[in-house]
Motif scaffolding. Sequence first.
Motif, PDB file in Angstrom:
ATOM      1  N   LEU A 257       0.878  -1.365   0.079  1.00 58.39           N
ATOM      2  CA  LEU A 257       0.203  -0.066   0.105  1.00 58.39           C
ATOM      3  C   LEU A 257       0.820   1.326   0.054  1.00 58.39           C
ATOM      4  N   TRP A 258       1.849   1.261   0.911  1.00 58.53           N
ATOM      5  CA  TRP A 258       2.703   2.406   0.905  1.00 58.53           C
ATOM      6  C   TRP A 258       3.561   2.571  -0.340  1.00 58.53           C
ATOM      7  N   LEU A 261       1.143   4.287  -2.657  1.00 56.68           N
ATOM      8  CA  LEU A 261       0.952   5.648  -2.192  1.00 56.68           C
ATOM      9  C   LEU A 261       1.969   6.399  -3.084  1.00 56.68           C
ATOM     10  N   ARG A 264       1.757   7.040  -6.657  1.00 54.95           N
ATOM     11  CA  ARG A 264       0.805   8.137  -6.942  1.00 54.95           C
ATOM     12  C   ARG A 264       1.383   9.510  -7.029  1.00 54.95           C
ATOM     13  N   VAL A 265       1.887   9.780  -5.772  1.00 54.29           N
ATOM     14  CA  VAL A 265       2.413  11.039  -5.630  1.00 54.29           C
ATOM     15  C   VAL A 265       3.468  11.375  -6.420  1.00 54.29           C
ATOM     16  N   ILE A 415      -2.406  11.998   4.636  1.00 54.57           N
ATOM     17  CA  ILE A 415      -1.771  10.636   4.461  1.00 54.57           C
ATOM     18  C   ILE A 415      -2.769   9.771   4.842  1.00 54.57           C
ATOM     19  N   PHE A 418      -5.576   9.350   2.570  1.00 53.15           N
ATOM     20  CA  PHE A 418      -5.214   8.559   1.223  1.00 53.15           C
ATOM     21  C   PHE A 418      -5.044   6.982   1.677  1.00 53.15           C
ATOM     22  N   LEU A 419      -4.561   6.362   2.831  1.00 59.28           N
ATOM     23  CA  LEU A 419      -4.381   5.210   3.220  1.00 59.28           C
ATOM     24  C   LEU A 419      -5.538   4.592   3.331  1.00 59.28           C
ATOM     25  N   MET A 422      -7.349   3.731   0.292  1.00 61.36           N
ATOM     26  CA  MET A 422      -6.698   2.629  -0.576  1.00 61.36           C
ATOM     27  C   MET A 422      -7.154   1.302   0.215  1.00 61.36           C
ATOM     28  N   LEU A 439      -5.694   7.324  -4.561  1.00 58.87           N
ATOM     29  CA  LEU A 439      -5.576   7.914  -3.259  1.00 58.87           C
ATOM     30  C   LEU A 439      -6.972   8.442  -2.834  1.00 58.87           C
ATOM     31  N   LEU A 482      -1.427  14.172  -7.384  1.00 56.64           N
ATOM     32  CA  LEU A 482      -2.065  12.956  -6.684  1.00 56.64           C
ATOM     33  C   LEU A 482      -3.334  12.362  -7.858  1.00 56.64           C
TER      34      LEU A 482
END
Length: 495
Positions: A257-258, A261, A264-265, A415, A418-419, A422, A439, A482
């Motif tokens: 997942l991280w 992320l 995406r950014v 964040i 976003f998490l 996701m 995100l 994003l």
Amino acid sequence: MGQQPEIQDIYPLSFMQEGMLFHSLLDHDSRAYFEQAVFTISGQLDRERFQKSIDAVFERYDIFRTTFIHKNVAKPRQVVLKNRPSRVQFHDISHLDEKAQDKYADRFRKEDKDKGFDLQSDPLMRVSILKKAPERYVCIWSHHHIVMDGWCFGIVMKEFLMIYQSLRDGRLPSLEPVQPYGKYIKWLMKQDRKEAEIFWKTRLADLEQSASLPKKSAEPNGELEQAVFTISEEQTNELKNIAARAGATLNTVFQALWGLLLQRVSRCDDAVFGSVVSGRPSDLAGVEKMVGLFINTIPVRVKSGSFSFLELVRHLQQETLQAEAYSYYPLYDIQAQSPLKQALFDHIIVFENVPAQREIENVSQAGSFDFAVEDFTMEEVTNYGCSIKVIPGNSLYIRLNFDTGIYDRVFMKNIETFLRHMMKSVISDPEMSASEIALLDACEARNMLDAFNRTETVEPPAPTLHGLFTRRAALSPHRPALRFPGGMLTYAELD
């Protein structure tokens, strides 16, 4: 002239210890790798027995009698002394009112941290007790990270409590024999560094760009802030189910997942971040009970490709298992094998499988102990501008530490949003394409845009959402974006 201390053993530093020593010498004022645990003791406390218990811990583990010699030597060495006392400081502040006590304790903690440690001359663990009431104390337990990691701190604290309790009856507890840290160093020196070099060079080949969280500046200001949140027990169980389906760990699911992320950014499909690993080799007898510094930081590379999320987790777990045999290899050498060198990654993730505070509080509250340990907190400072700690349990606890001079507060707080989105997406469909995991959904993106634009100068209305994005992108063409379904949310919208 004072009598020279007797030497018990001399051996090299581990690779991680070398790195910590280097950073300490490079910046004397930095408090990176200064560890400070603070907790409350409720109940009766015997000062003499407390001191004897600390003495027993120092006698039991050679790492606490170790000094790190780096002056006037060709290569640094750690020297184990036969004896090295450490006097527990005791301060009675019970005459102060509660507000004054708290102020005194806060100032004491700061001064203790500012004092730091001289790695060549100081005992590298010190303990202080502040008496607030007849059965209420604050314990400030500080050490340099070069002597032990978090897993070891849990071992040491539990044994300290057992020793303290047993000394009430005039005896030491029956504890397992100690395996010296030097045994691990000997194992480490025998490893094939050339083989490890080839592995990491292959793993990091063709890496074209670093993936990082957006920065507002390259200059840290030393002020750390936290963003903390908890994932519900229900969602945590769903993530565990995904891990089980993939034959992976919960740690690997979070890493996937991280990595997405970061992709995406950074607008890419290939991301690398640092992961702190335990570094305890399974083929070394007694390593689980050794006390010293075993952890290492290694890169985790997440390439989404054409994988579904479940396939990505499965693939990442396989890569993690392959890397275990080479997890001892020093980070500075790993970076040297990467096309990006020192820019390989700029933040780290720590997945804390055995939270020391939980174990310590459980031990102190079990049986007929004289006191209980409560309100345990541990302050850890690294040389990274951002670190993420993930603590598993019935619920997943996530804490982001970041330097406010480098990172934008608003973005770092987002964040969590976003998490959560996701996680919700992959829980709903673990087989969804990793490249399609966003995100935010379109509605959340519009709400975020509206919230931030309300504080900005009013602009003529854009005829479409796409038009708004186009106009804002033109104002900040070099800022990362994003991704979410239907368009991009530029970082400028989060200023």
